[in-house]
Motif scaffolding. Structure first.
Motif, mmCIF file in Angstrom:
data_model
loop_
_atom_site.group_PDB
_atom_site.id
_atom_site.type_symbol
_atom_site.label_atom_id
_atom_site.label_comp_id
_atom_site.label_asym_id
_atom_site.label_seq_id
_atom_site.Cartn_x
_atom_site.Cartn_y
_atom_site.Cartn_z
ATOM 1 N N ASN B 8 0.612 -0.681 -0.069
ATOM 2 C CA ASN B 8 0.501 0.113 0.024
ATOM 3 C C ASN B 8 1.182 1.288 0.272
ATOM 4 O OD1 ASN B 8 0.612 0.468 2.652
ATOM 5 N ND2 ASN B 8 -1.322 -0.410 3.415
ATOM 6 N N LYS B 9 -0.189 2.349 0.180
ATOM 7 C CA LYS B 9 1.088 3.570 -0.092
ATOM 8 C C LYS B 9 1.668 3.461 0.975
ATOM 9 C CE LYS B 9 -2.429 6.323 -2.223
ATOM 10 N NZ LYS B 9 -3.938 6.466 -2.602
ATOM 11 N N ALA B 10 1.396 3.217 2.487
ATOM 12 C CA ALA B 10 2.551 3.039 3.332
ATOM 13 C C ALA B 10 3.743 1.932 3.544
ATOM 14 C CB ALA B 10 2.150 3.098 4.866
ATOM 15 N N GLY B 11 3.465 1.291 1.740
ATOM 16 C CA GLY B 11 4.580 0.681 2.235
ATOM 17 C C GLY B 11 4.601 -1.023 2.740
ATOM 18 N N GLY C 47 11.939 1.821 15.719
ATOM 19 C CA GLY C 47 11.946 -0.090 15.312
ATOM 20 C C GLY C 47 11.402 0.684 13.666
ATOM 21 N N HIS C 48 10.444 1.415 13.588
ATOM 22 C CA HIS C 48 9.936 1.443 11.645
ATOM 23 C C HIS C 48 10.831 2.620 11.066
ATOM 24 C CE1 HIS C 48 7.398 2.658 9.009
ATOM 25 N NE2 HIS C 48 6.696 3.627 9.944
ATOM 26 N N MET C 49 11.838 2.862 11.651
ATOM 27 C CA MET C 49 12.939 3.960 11.204
ATOM 28 C C MET C 49 13.580 3.189 10.734
ATOM 29 S SD MET C 49 10.837 5.999 10.614
ATOM 30 C CE MET C 49 9.784 7.520 12.034
ATOM 31 N N ASN C 50 14.526 2.782 11.906
ATOM 32 C CA ASN C 50 15.107 1.139 11.784
ATOM 33 C C ASN C 50 15.362 0.141 11.051
ATOM 34 O OD1 ASN C 50 17.507 3.760 12.181
ATOM 35 N ND2 ASN C 50 16.769 3.404 13.793
ATOM 36 N N LYS C 51 15.314 -0.839 12.452
ATOM 37 C CA LYS C 51 14.479 -2.080 11.775
ATOM 38 C C LYS C 51 14.244 -2.654 13.629
ATOM 39 C CE LYS C 51 19.279 -3.977 14.296
ATOM 40 N NZ LYS C 51 20.628 -4.598 13.337
ATOM 41 N N GLY C 52 13.352 -3.673 13.206
ATOM 42 C CA GLY C 52 12.614 -4.155 13.977
ATOM 43 C C GLY C 52 11.277 -3.653 13.770
ATOM 44 N N ASP C 53 10.641 -3.833 13.220
ATOM 45 C CA ASP C 53 8.829 -3.129 12.151
ATOM 46 C C ASP C 53 8.024 -3.679 12.925
ATOM 47 O OD1 ASP C 53 7.216 -1.687 11.319
ATOM 48 O OD2 ASP C 53 7.969 -1.829 9.246
ATOM 49 N N VAL C 54 7.337 -3.739 14.301
ATOM 50 C CA VAL C 54 6.388 -4.037 15.072
ATOM 51 C C VAL C 54 5.940 -4.548 13.842
ATOM 52 C CG1 VAL C 54 4.616 -4.258 16.558
ATOM 53 C CG2 VAL C 54 7.614 -3.941 17.211
ATOM 54 N N LEU C 55 5.320 -2.920 13.464
ATOM 55 C CA LEU C 55 4.001 -2.921 12.444
ATOM 56 C C LEU C 55 3.810 -3.961 11.467
ATOM 57 C CD1 LEU C 55 2.822 0.784 13.027
ATOM 58 C CD2 LEU C 55 2.399 -0.958 14.582
ATOM 59 N N ALA C 56 5.147 -4.251 10.442
ATOM 60 C CA ALA C 56 4.752 -5.034 9.530
ATOM 61 C C ALA C 56 4.309 -6.278 9.883
ATOM 62 C CB ALA C 56 6.547 -4.894 9.738
ATOM 63 N N LEU C 80 -14.971 -14.893 -0.062
ATOM 64 C CA LEU C 80 -13.930 -14.969 -0.567
ATOM 65 C C LEU C 80 -13.126 -14.057 -0.782
ATOM 66 C CD1 LEU C 80 -14.346 -17.283 -3.517
ATOM 67 C CD2 LEU C 80 -13.681 -17.768 -1.677
ATOM 68 N N LEU C 81 -12.153 -13.287 0.405
ATOM 69 C CA LEU C 81 -11.913 -11.450 0.065
ATOM 70 C C LEU C 81 -11.588 -11.567 -0.642
ATOM 71 C CD1 LEU C 81 -11.049 -11.862 4.167
ATOM 72 C CD2 LEU C 81 -13.653 -11.548 4.021
ATOM 73 N N THR C 82 -11.685 -10.455 -1.168
ATOM 74 C CA THR C 82 -10.813 -9.670 -2.579
ATOM 75 C C THR C 82 -10.130 -8.486 -3.090
ATOM 76 O OG1 THR C 82 -12.737 -8.498 -2.936
ATOM 77 C CG2 THR C 82 -12.709 -11.035 -3.982
ATOM 78 N N GLY C 83 -9.918 -8.101 -1.124
ATOM 79 C CA GLY C 83 -8.960 -6.928 -0.934
ATOM 80 C C GLY C 83 -9.440 -7.036 0.724
ATOM 81 N N VAL C 84 -8.108 -7.297 1.485
ATOM 82 C CA VAL C 84 -7.498 -6.801 2.552
ATOM 83 C C VAL C 84 -6.374 -5.615 2.605
ATOM 84 C CG1 VAL C 84 -7.713 -7.648 4.885
ATOM 85 C CG2 VAL C 84 -8.178 -8.830 3.187
ATOM 86 N N ASP C 85 -6.761 -4.389 3.683
ATOM 87 C CA ASP C 85 -5.578 -3.140 3.676
ATOM 88 C C ASP C 85 -5.882 -3.051 4.993
ATOM 89 O OD1 ASP C 85 -3.509 -2.744 3.552
ATOM 90 O OD2 ASP C 85 -3.916 -0.785 2.192
ATOM 91 N N ILE C 86 -4.343 -2.698 5.720
ATOM 92 C CA ILE C 86 -4.597 -2.227 7.039
ATOM 93 C C ILE C 86 -4.106 -0.873 7.072
ATOM 94 C CG2 ILE C 86 -4.424 -2.522 9.575
ATOM 95 C CD1 ILE C 86 -4.157 -5.466 8.667
ATOM 96 N N GLU C 87 -4.194 0.200 7.767
ATOM 97 C CA GLU C 87 -3.284 1.433 8.103
ATOM 98 C C GLU C 87 -3.077 1.556 9.187
ATOM 99 O OE1 GLU C 87 -3.964 4.844 5.709
ATOM 100 O OE2 GLU C 87 -5.184 3.321 4.001
ATOM 101 N N PHE C 88 -1.950 1.749 9.854
ATOM 102 C CA PHE C 88 -1.493 2.620 10.591
ATOM 103 C C PHE C 88 -1.611 3.639 11.120
ATOM 104 C CE2 PHE C 88 -0.013 -2.127 10.851
ATOM 105 C CZ PHE C 88 -1.284 -2.736 12.140
ATOM 106 N N ALA C 99 -5.385 1.216 14.889
ATOM 107 C CA ALA C 99 -5.113 0.461 13.100
ATOM 108 C C ALA C 99 -7.237 0.427 12.384
ATOM 109 C CB ALA C 99 -4.911 -1.035 13.795
ATOM 110 N N VAL C 100 -6.665 0.799 11.040
ATOM 111 C CA VAL C 100 -7.601 1.012 10.470
ATOM 112 C C VAL C 100 -8.134 -0.522 9.435
ATOM 113 C CG1 VAL C 100 -9.503 2.447 8.908
ATOM 114 C CG2 VAL C 100 -8.342 3.195 10.734
#
Lengths: 156, 156, 156, 156, 156, 156
Positions: B8-11, C47-56, C80-88, C99-100
């Motif tokens: 997605n846009k957030a990568g 972590g998000h900036m460097n390493k250890g990305d919890v949100l990934a 049958l889900l045709t698309g799923v996305d999450i934004e933090f 989380a949305v």
């Protein structure tokens, strides 16, 4: 000459009885590679740097794969994994990504299948996320590289 | 230059939106090989003739693997598979067993991953059932060989 | 006064019969927040900036959660889900991560539960990965924010 | 300052190695609430008395959720739960249902995530069964309230 | 003489190709009984009246079983069930509980296996919850009683 | 008079607390039969000899069923099975196939449900693979025949 152990007297598959085997600390390591085009591997690498991290998803998938091995490989025992880690090496010269998975348990049977499954699922996940731009990727050299804690140790 | 579509846009990874894609008949074929020692392949062959049929178990495992692909590959869509078959060729000269999986669906996304997963799980099952006598087996050339029914067909 | 629809004449739970409902494009959006200490949220951010990305990891977990909703919520239909996305969104001022999740399907029943489950599992994954340093996190305001394509649309 | 423990040297998520940790009796308790309209909570209450028992279904779902935690939370270890129970309190004055889950194991890692997942899935099941009459329900205050048997005990 | 359809030319099991079959409304009904001692059936009945409702749990389990049929029966297709209901009859004179499951789908293959699995899992759940007081229960007469919407209808 | 143990004080189902029970070697054996027409049983028998081996698939399915018992029977504990085997007897005179499953574990609760589930899923798989030619098959006499290693042994 040793025999295949997964069959009963009727010649049908069984889950081998390990009730009498000792619970020991067990480790297994497996590896495998996925080959892809120069363009594709560059995409993966640039995502790693910026955004769109294919290997972060493959890491989670591989660990999940290790945990689900007992559901996938019919005669595998369910085990309590006490540690799973995966390391990726991206070789953009020879155009492959290598995954090495290490799995640990305290149990009465080994975790070779868990390590091999982790590698396979991680590489398949890379395939899935790159397949829109490259349909000619292929997986090679999926193999056990180390095993400790059972009747006999093994190292490639 | 085409882009990886799973972000997605957030990568961050997403399940690609296929809501607008047409439901068509889709087929995918994948193949892969497991290499083993002469002794091991002979065991597999003799089991096939008499009792202890490794490939019968691998067949069931591979079909189960195809059905579980959506659970294993994080961004895969769940699909209703309308047919799965696996064929094994045992080459006791070059000491490998080849699995070819064919998967079909009526859906809005392809079944490449299902075919590849079927092959992988089938070969891992062979590994599991022979590993007591051979720890040096390895999986090679897991690849897509055919794909029909999507935006563009593909054939190796 | 409207009635709970998930019960049969004997007063026992049933999976509601949706055979006669039309297949339409359906979308649902849900959101939720996890509150944590200043120190913890800073860890997540770094972590998000460097390493250890919890949100990934939480992203993958949430998408997996959406796909597994039918296994978790007893009376839910498999879809049958045709698309799923999450934004933090990380709000380091008020110390929460929001989380949305947006889920789509072409089906005869809605995907509210899938969106809500995606949010919950994503937030629980954040909890899991931070719990070694913070045991006082809590999840708040998990709710449906939008729903389209069924008998009646809904928007908060 | 303590660090997030779920990442390897490459900054990628791993299942933390607990091989060396002692197997002890562990307990965790978590709680959470779902708020709903007066009308909805009265429906749930009347079902409890007569027929259409929402909470009986939520109870089973929550226990199932505890058992499936390892499948849902990517870095969670698989554990053998030795006991799971959930208690509901219906507060029809403030219009919420509270779920408190208690989970036990004999293992080398705690069961906080299992207790939290049980609560979440139980509350989501209430949501599912009431959503036909109330789309404005929301989940609040999902939190750990007690934990025993690990390196350090915790109690809210 | 008709042939078993689940085998390929090599004599190995396959998931039958239903790609060409029409999508129709399909229903299947199955039933089965569990016999138990007088004392046990009285316990079940009194729980139903007061508290400790064995059949409420069996109901949820049976519906879950229907949804998981594709995971349990190797050659079954995954289907989108559009309705599942189970009815129990307690015959305390002949000391049995009968479960009748009805399953619906819109699909290109039938739901007999889903109805039969629902019955079996529901009855096994009754067994599980009563086994502390009665080890001599047994399951009888699990059978298909009706099937509509396929090539040919069937009714017992 | 002994009580049903699976309910808490509120009368709701719980997973019984076995934390204090000793870990012992446990075995359970269960059996069951599927009856079919003369024509059908002859098909199964001829497949066994030549190709199209129904029972090889049922064997794998039954073992998988044993491993998945904790997912199917709501109040069952997850256990590490240390051995599973199934034996089939084909009685073409009385037109039934009998399955006998033996399951072992080292645990603090028994494996009766695992043995019973293995039998049921094996027999349902036979049903599935023969249902195109015979819709009047039925399952009978599914019962526990032996149990060792718990508070009290049992043998039919």
């Amino acid at each position: 000459m040793s025999e295949l152990t997964h069959f009963n007297k009727a010649g049908r598959a069984k889950m081998v009885d390990v009730s009498e085997k000792k619970i020991t600390a067990r480790v297994a390591k497996a590896s495998g590679k996925i080959y892809m085009s120069k363009e594709t591997i560059n995409k993966v690498l640039s995502g790693h740097m910026n955004k769109g991290d294919v290997l972060a998803v493959a890491q989670v998938a591989g660990i999940n794969g290790a945990k689900k091995t007992w559901e996938l490989i019919p005669m595998c025992h369910n085990l309590l994994l006490t540690g799973v880690d995966i390391e990726f090496t991206v070789d953009d010269c020879h155009c492959y990504i290598e995954a090495v998975a290490e799995v640990k348990t305290q149990g009465n049977t080994g975790v070779e299948m868990e390590a091999l499954t982790a590698v396979n699922i991680a590489l398949l996940t890379v395939y899935d996320m790159c397949k829109a731009i490259d349909k000619r990727m292929y997986i090679e050299e999926v193999k056990l590289i180390e095993k400790q804690g059972g009747k006999s140790d093994f190292s490639l």
